[in-house]
Design a protein around this motif. Structure first.
Motif, PDB file in Angstrom:
ATOM      1  N   LEU A 149       0.794  -1.575   0.130  1.00  0.00           N
ATOM      2  CA  LEU A 149       0.335  -0.034  -0.318  1.00  0.00           C
ATOM      3  C   LEU A 149       0.656   1.365   0.089  1.00  0.00           C
ATOM      4  N   SER A 150       0.286   2.172  -0.155  1.00  0.00           N
ATOM      5  CA  SER A 150       0.061   3.676  -0.260  1.00  0.00           C
ATOM      6  C   SER A 150       1.486   4.711  -0.744  1.00  0.00           C
ATOM      7  N   LEU A 151       1.717   5.904  -0.063  1.00  0.00           N
ATOM      8  CA  LEU A 151       2.340   7.500  -0.294  1.00  0.00           C
ATOM      9  C   LEU A 151       3.959   7.949   0.410  1.00  0.00           C
ATOM     10  N   SER A 152       5.116   7.742   0.065  1.00  0.00           N
ATOM     11  CA  SER A 152       5.380   8.068   0.910  1.00  0.00           C
ATOM     12  C   SER A 152       7.304   8.422   0.658  1.00  0.00           C
ATOM     13  N   GLU A 153       7.744   8.471   2.106  1.00  0.00           N
ATOM     14  CA  GLU A 153       9.075   8.165   1.770  1.00  0.00           C
ATOM     15  C   GLU A 153       9.411   6.469   1.324  1.00  0.00           C
ATOM     16  N   GLU A 173       3.803   9.142  -5.735  1.00  0.00           N
ATOM     17  CA  GLU A 173       5.073   8.220  -5.535  1.00  0.00           C
ATOM     18  C   GLU A 173       5.753   9.329  -6.483  1.00  0.00           C
ATOM     19  N   PRO A 174       6.836   9.669  -6.521  1.00  0.00           N
ATOM     20  CA  PRO A 174       7.955  10.329  -7.133  1.00  0.00           C
ATOM     21  C   PRO A 174       9.106   9.139  -7.583  1.00  0.00           C
ATOM     22  N   GLU A 214      11.948  13.482  -4.941  1.00  0.00           N
ATOM     23  CA  GLU A 214      11.539  13.865  -3.933  1.00  0.00           C
ATOM     24  C   GLU A 214      11.323  12.338  -2.990  1.00  0.00           C
ATOM     25  N   ALA A 215      11.434  12.384  -1.992  1.00  0.00           N
ATOM     26  CA  ALA A 215      11.145  11.279  -1.088  1.00  0.00           C
ATOM     27  C   ALA A 215      10.119  11.277  -0.482  1.00  0.00           C
TER      28      ALA A 215
END
Length: 307
Positions: free
Chosen positions: A12-16, A95-96, A106-107
């Protein structure tokens, strides 16, 4: 950036993006993510979800195992403290670092720039015209807004790596009611200790179907929580849920039964959602007669930029 190639399950998801869940292992009970013995060959990425505040400082808020082949999460894991209405907006970040093999990328989550398609994650445009199968699909949150208690966490749930296609009728109806019921069920937990929650999806089939031939559609969503029982001496309890079932409802079941169902549907030998415990936690005591059951309400979500 290296992706992990596994014989598969949860995500799952978005983040570092880090090598492993990194600091976000704290969102799993005793720092141990779910265990499984996978069979489907696929590519996944462990994500430590991060968002920047107004001072550009990063905050790690939950963990996700993301499938870059299916372009949906397998699961997201978070801690539940309390539910506070902090408003809602859906910026739908991406998420780049999933796209760029560059240490300078970008983290944390960011807005999509330009019109170029993303190779390893879903885009807003994938959901446009999603009634191609006779069903309209919403971006269904795994870590839901309703389970957050501050604005940063609320915004951080709105990343396309924390969402999978969900029948809009189920998303607006029974599943939304379920999110409120979980909050009621969590009242059996010790309020001085955070509860651990894992939410995931199971695809219809590894070959069928896909939105815009890109984003795999889920067969059902599942959720499990584990916490210390209120007024007990370190006794853990847990509850499992999945839906829709054959009658289009959200079904409540034990952690053991949920693990068995997930193993069968993924075609794997074993799944352990909370490996930090020596055995699956028992279900909570029967709720009192005044246990409140949330009612279906209209979803107030928007797709604005949250400015």
């Amino acid at each position: 950036m290296k992706l992990l190639v596994l014989l598969l399950l949860p995500c799952l998801s978005l983040s570092e993006v880090v090598k492993g869940f990194g600091e976000c292992r704290k969102f799993f009970l005793k720092n141990k993510p779910p265990e499984f013995t996978p069979q489907w060959v696929t590519t996944v990425q462990e994500i430590c979800q991060c968002i920047r505040d107004n001072n550009k400082q990063p905050h790690n808020l939950y963990a996700t195992l993301y499938n870059t082949d299916w372009r949906i999460p397998i699961y997201s894991a978070y801690k539940f403290k309390k539910s506070i209405d902090v408003g809602r907006c859906d910026p739908w970040y991406i998420e780049p670092q999933l796209e760029l093999d560059d240490a300078k990328a970008e983290a944390c989550m960011a807005c999509k720039q330009g019109g170029k398609d993303l190779d390893y994650q879903a885009m807003n445009s994938d959901y446009i015209g999603s009634d191609q199968f006779g069903i309209g699909y919403h971006k269904g949150h795994l870590y839901p807004v309703k389970h957050t208690d501050n604005r940063l966490s609320m915004e951080a749930t709105s990343t396309l790596t924390n969402a999978a296609p969900q029948d809009k009728r189920f998303n607006q109806g029974k599943w939304r009611v379920h999110e409120g019921k979980v909050i009621e069920d969590l009242k059996a937990c010790d309020r001085n200790v955070e509860a651990y929650v894992v939410t995931g999806v199971v695809p219809v089939d590894k070959n069928l179907p896909k939105l815009k031939d890109r984003v795999t559609v889920s067969k059902y969503y599942w959720r499990a929580f584990c916490c210390l029982l209120k007024n007990s001496k370190k006794r853990y309890i847990g509850q499992g849920y999945f839906g829709p079932n054959q009658t289009y409802e959200v079904e409540t079941l034990s952690i053991t039964a949920l693990q068995t169902r997930l193993a069968e549907d993924y075609g794997v030998n074993k799944i352990v959602i909370f490996p930090g415990l020596s055995a699956p936690p028992p279900q909570p005591p029967t709720p009192p007669p005044n246990h409140k059951i949330p009612q279906e309400v209209e979803d107030p979500s928007t797709d604005d930029d949250c400015n």
